[in-house]
Motif scaffolding. Structure first.
Motif, mmCIF file in Angstrom:
data_model
loop_
_atom_site.group_PDB
_atom_site.id
_atom_site.type_symbol
_atom_site.label_atom_id
_atom_site.label_comp_id
_atom_site.label_asym_id
_atom_site.label_seq_id
_atom_site.Cartn_x
_atom_site.Cartn_y
_atom_site.Cartn_z
ATOM 1 N N TYR A 20 0.745 -1.253 0.000
ATOM 2 C CA TYR A 20 0.000 0.000 0.000
ATOM 3 C C TYR A 20 0.766 1.288 0.000
ATOM 4 C CZ TYR A 20 -1.200 -3.607 3.214
ATOM 5 O OH TYR A 20 -1.263 -4.799 3.845
ATOM 6 N N THR A 21 2.071 1.285 0.207
ATOM 7 C CA THR A 21 2.683 2.613 0.286
ATOM 8 C C THR A 21 2.949 3.142 -1.108
ATOM 9 O OG1 THR A 21 4.550 1.295 0.895
ATOM 10 C CG2 THR A 21 3.731 2.791 2.532
ATOM 11 N N ASP A 22 2.328 4.252 -1.411
ATOM 12 C CA ASP A 22 2.495 4.847 -2.740
ATOM 13 C C ASP A 22 3.790 5.604 -2.832
ATOM 14 O OD1 ASP A 22 -0.963 5.674 -3.358
ATOM 15 O OD2 ASP A 22 0.281 3.992 -3.954
ATOM 16 N N HIS A 23 4.107 6.312 -1.756
ATOM 17 C CA HIS A 23 5.222 7.233 -1.866
ATOM 18 C C HIS A 23 6.387 6.728 -1.051
ATOM 19 C CE1 HIS A 23 2.328 9.789 -3.700
ATOM 20 N NE2 HIS A 23 1.562 9.699 -2.641
ATOM 21 N N TYR A 53 -3.371 18.121 -3.799
ATOM 22 C CA TYR A 53 -3.258 18.312 -2.351
ATOM 23 C C TYR A 53 -4.605 18.283 -1.632
ATOM 24 C CZ TYR A 53 -4.309 23.106 -3.810
ATOM 25 O OH TYR A 53 -4.870 24.211 -4.377
ATOM 26 N N THR A 54 -5.716 18.217 -2.414
ATOM 27 C CA THR A 54 -7.023 18.149 -1.751
ATOM 28 C C THR A 54 -7.349 16.696 -1.435
ATOM 29 O OG1 THR A 54 -7.625 19.824 -3.355
ATOM 30 C CG2 THR A 54 -9.363 19.033 -1.911
ATOM 31 N N CYS A 95 2.018 17.432 2.788
ATOM 32 C CA CYS A 95 2.753 18.444 2.023
ATOM 33 C C CYS A 95 2.710 18.105 0.548
ATOM 34 C CB CYS A 95 4.199 18.530 2.494
ATOM 35 S SG CYS A 95 5.224 17.157 1.944
ATOM 36 N N VAL A 96 2.734 19.143 -0.301
ATOM 37 C CA VAL A 96 2.611 18.885 -1.733
ATOM 38 C C VAL A 96 3.732 19.552 -2.534
ATOM 39 C CG1 VAL A 96 1.039 20.808 -2.121
ATOM 40 C CG2 VAL A 96 1.007 18.862 -3.648
ATOM 41 N N SER A 146 4.583 10.984 -10.228
ATOM 42 C CA SER A 146 3.781 11.465 -9.102
ATOM 43 C C SER A 146 2.697 12.369 -9.649
ATOM 44 C CB SER A 146 4.669 12.214 -8.111
ATOM 45 O OG SER A 146 5.125 13.401 -8.723
ATOM 46 N N CYS A 147 1.920 12.965 -8.736
ATOM 47 C CA CYS A 147 0.809 13.816 -9.167
ATOM 48 C C CYS A 147 1.314 15.041 -9.932
ATOM 49 C CB CYS A 147 -0.005 14.236 -7.942
ATOM 50 S SG CYS A 147 -1.500 15.119 -8.361
#
Lengths: 670, 116
Positions: A3-6, A258-259, A347-348, A512-513
């Motif tokens: 599950y860890t995305d980052h 970030y939302t 944080c973004v 990433s996003c």
């Protein structure tokens, strides 16, 4: 641990604003107390079981009751990767990641009711051994052993070490090498000496520690945020204060980076736009779960160590109930962490994130350690550290033991078929030390993955390599017509398909996003869970096709190896009979030769035995008596899967109740 | 007067609904309350479980019947006097005693009549 995305690399030189060292007496005494208890339980269990035989060392003498089985299943599964990963992904995208845990409630019942009866009557110790008996030939079992060892090292061990390192760095500030080596040595100590029995009893103790500590943290977190309904309201407005790009020429930050997601509190999300689409969550996770729970050595070995089938089923139900907890103990605290610390956890802006946790992609992985450091009072921080250590050590120890079982029973017996039981046990122990060394060598890799997407790679490795194995096992147990050629070519075809997706995705990177990867739609467009479902069905079709086009296996080779024939009492003509016979003959010759040598040197040896030698011998599990035991190879009696009718009804109705509870939870959060 | 109070209460109701929705934002986009969806899911599951138990019982019974019918047929084969395709009653009647299958007690003509 999917599950860890980052990624969150362990960066020793990174200054963190409120890094707290555990150096007060309350915390230290709890940690020391925990270690003493674990070693104590390990030593106590050493005297309870006879570890001199293969069955005693690798299968705890098949004497375990249901509660060590259930607790060991849970503790082997829950590792430090769960704490860091579940909380982190919960913080980033809501509760859908808990679907991984709640799906396992049903899969664990499949394990106890459908798969373990077959494994028990087959009389096998390892999963490759089962495939060898079921299909004959040796290429399938060799493939499975190699790929299982590969998957253990690259998915389970690395994720748990990584997350443990994160936690140690964040909460303790200890030197990473010292901490990890100490941990691994303590784990290896009771794994090597005690075998599976020690592991299962220490796992039971560690389950208590994990659940107690996590409950305490959850209580404090909910108190801090103001209750469950407050969490639901506040989560949607947990937006960081810095969200404008610091370098507009390089990148722009869109609001959905970030939302918090609007569907954060639902398990079943849109199939096309959701980050965890509901067909993937329901079926894809079931398939990967099928591999993890029903076909993987770590989990199945614990069930095989049980005293009877009823104990297996009861243990599976207990594990199922325990698996209800991670959603409340890890996912919700992760979301609370984002609510309480939106500027750090949520944080973004890449520069801000780099300052906070050392990586530009995102800091959701520090969600759980941040809570431990900030919310827990003195003394209880030590408890949380004990919890993380318990999770880490229990998982690692189980992986060490099972990988040593795989290596010893499948690879070593192929290299040296004449190996006696004593030699196998020694090889098993030496392999544990080897794999500890490999795990230590992972630390620099982990530290070097600064901007790497380590967790993303691990996620894909599981979903792209596991479905073919799950499919072959499912068909092997339920479809008699499947034969060796079908299974082998299905496995190879599935592997190739998985690699076709995995390698290009690694090459292009997951992005990433803010900086999406330029992976073409054809390769990366399909969600990895959906790809797992497709891979499962393609492999099944391939297996069935090739099997129907070639010779079937006679029933006489399949008694007690398939689900429909699990109760039959006929004599089975093993497909690997020739190989076994060769091994038995080689062992008999080696034993006779050893006896001749012994008679010659008996007088000389007795004088040379020192006190240390006999102590080491006793520690390693009864040296001389084991030697006398294995010379006449007693014919094995068939393991019994009959059940007492009263207990059968009790256990079956309990399973129904547990499934009803699980369905209610799924319905509640759907 | 009644119409006015009805209109006012309607307005109040809509205002309350709107504020409730705005306050709880996306969490209450669900048409049904969460506990209700949970209960519906559980009842659906229990119904399916019940149906599958019935089906399993019917299946087991039918297969057991088939097994016992097969064994009966086998026994008949063993007990008939040699002619397997002869389904006449004479095939199973014993040849030595003509009255073997007659119930002599009931067929006797001595009626016991109670004198009035």
């Amino acid at each position: 641990s999917l599950y860890t995305d980052h990624p969150y690399p362990a960066c020793a030189s990174n200054p963190l604003s409120d890094k707290v060292s555990v150096n007060n007496p309350a915390d230290l005494s709890i940690i020391v107390g925990y270690f003493i208890m674990v070693i104590g339980v390990g030593i106590w269990s050493m005297f309870r079981t006879k570890r001199g035989t293969v069955g005693g060392y690798f299968l705890a003498g098949r004497s375990m009751t249901w509660w060590p089985v259930g607790a060991s299943l849970f503790a082997s599964n829950i590792g430090s990767g769960h704490f860091v990963g579940l909380a982190g992904t919960g913080a980033a995208s809501g509760i859908a990641v808990g679907g991984f845990e709640w799906n396992a409630l049903f899969i664990v019942l499949l394990l106890g009711w459908l798969f373990v009866p077959v494994y028990l009557t087959a009389g096998v110790i390892t999963m490759p051994q089962y495939l060898k008996k079921r299909f004959g030939g040796s290429r399938i079992s060799l493939y499975l052993s190699v790929i299982s060892l590969f998957l253990y090292i690259f998915t389970k061990i690395s994720v748990d070490m990584f997350s443990g390192a994160v936690f140690i760095q964040q909460a303790l500030g200890w030197n990473i090498y010292v901490a990890v080596i100490t941990l691994l040595l303590i784990t290896a100590l009771y794994t090597v000496t005690g075998g599976l029995a020690a592991l299962m009893y220490t796992d039971t103790f560690q389950t208590f520690v994990i659940i107690a500590g996590a409950f305490v943290l959850t209580g404090f977190s909910f108190a801090e945020v103001g209750g469950y309904s407050a969490l639901v309201v506040k989560y949607s407005s947990a937006i960081p204060s810095n969200f404008s790009s610091m370098d507009p020429r390089r990148y722009n930050i869109s609001p959905d980076c970030y939302t918090p997601r609007p569907d954060a509190f639902s398990l079943l999300r849109d199939p096309t736009t959701g980050d965890l689409p509901w067909p993937g969550v329901v079926f894809g996770i079931a398939i990967v779960g099928g591999w993890y729970w029903c076909t993987d050595q770590v989990i199945v070995q614990r069930c095989l160590a049980a005293r009877s089938l009823t104990h297996v089923k009861a243990g599976c139900i207990m594990c199922g109930y325990l698996k209800l907890l991670p959603m409340f103990l890890m996912v919700f605290p992760g979301m609370i962490s984002r609510v309480l610390y939106p500027d750090e956890v949520g944080c973004v802006v890449p520069e801000v994130c780099k300052r906070v946790c050392g990586t530009e992609v995102g800091c959701s992985n520090i969600a759980y350690p941040k809570l431990v450091v900030s919310v827990m009072p003195n003394g209880l921080r030590g408890l949380m550290l004990a919890v993380m250590l318990a999770a880490l050590m229990s998982s690692l120890a189980s992986i060490f033991n099972s990988s040593s079982t795989l290596f010893t029973m499948d690879i070593w017996t192929r290299i040296r078929p004449q190996a006696a039981e004593r030699e196998l046990i020694i090889v098993g122990r030496v392999w544990v030390l080897c794999i500890v060394a490999i795990s230590i060598c992972w630390i620099p890799v982990v530290q070097a993955a600064q901007s790497g997407q380590l967790f993303d790679y691990i996620q894909s490795v599981s979903s792209y390599l596991a479905p073919p194995i799950a499919s072959v096992f499912l068909l092997a147990v339920f479809v008699k017509r499947v034969n060796e050629m079908g299974a082998f070519w299905g496995l190879i075809g599935g592997l190739l398909m998985g690699l076709c997706r995995m390698l290009p995705e690694f090459w292009f990177g997951t992005g990433s996003c803010i900086f999406p990867s330029n992976c073409p739609f054809l390769v990366c467009g399909i969600h990895y869970l959906h790809f797992g479902i497709i891979l499962f069905f393609c492999t099944s079709v391939l297996v069935l096709l090739v099997s129907y086009c070639s010779m079937p296996i006679d029933d006489q080779h399949l008694y007690r190896l398939v689900f429909s024939l699990r109760h039959s009492k006929e004599e089975r003509k093993d497909l690997d009979w020739e190989q076994e016979e060769k091994g038995r003959r080689a062992r008999r010759e080696a034993a006779e030769r050893m006896r001749e040598n012994d008679n010659r040197d008996a007088v000389a040896e007795e004088e040379g035995k020192s006190g240390i030698c006999s102590l080491v011998g006793r520690l390693c599990g009864g040296g001389s008596q084991a030697q006398e035991q294995d010379t006449p190879e007693a014919p094995e009696k068939l393991p019994d899967i009959s059940e007492d009718p009263v207990w059968k009804y009790t256990v079956d109705s309990n399973a129904l109740i547990m499934m009803a509870v699980a369905v209610f939870m799924w319905g509640y959060y759907a | 007067m009644e119409k006015l109070s009805a209109v006012i209460s309607c307005l109040l109701l809509t205002v309350a609904a709107v504020t409730a929705q705005a306050g709880q934002s996306k969490a209450s986009e669900r048409p049904l309350p969460q506990w209700l969806t949970g209960i519906i899911a559980v009842s659906g599951f229990l119904f399916l479980a019940f149906v599958s138990i019935l089906v399993k019982k019917a299946w087991c019974d039918s297969s057991r019947e088939k097994v016992s019918v097969d064994s009966e047929k086998q026994n008949e084969f063993i007990m008939t006097n040699g002619n397997t395709y002869d389904t006449q009653l004479s095939a199973v009647r014993s040849q030595e005693y003509r009255n073997a299958y007659d119930n002599l007690v009931i067929d006797s003509t001595d009626d016991k009549v109670t004198a009035m």
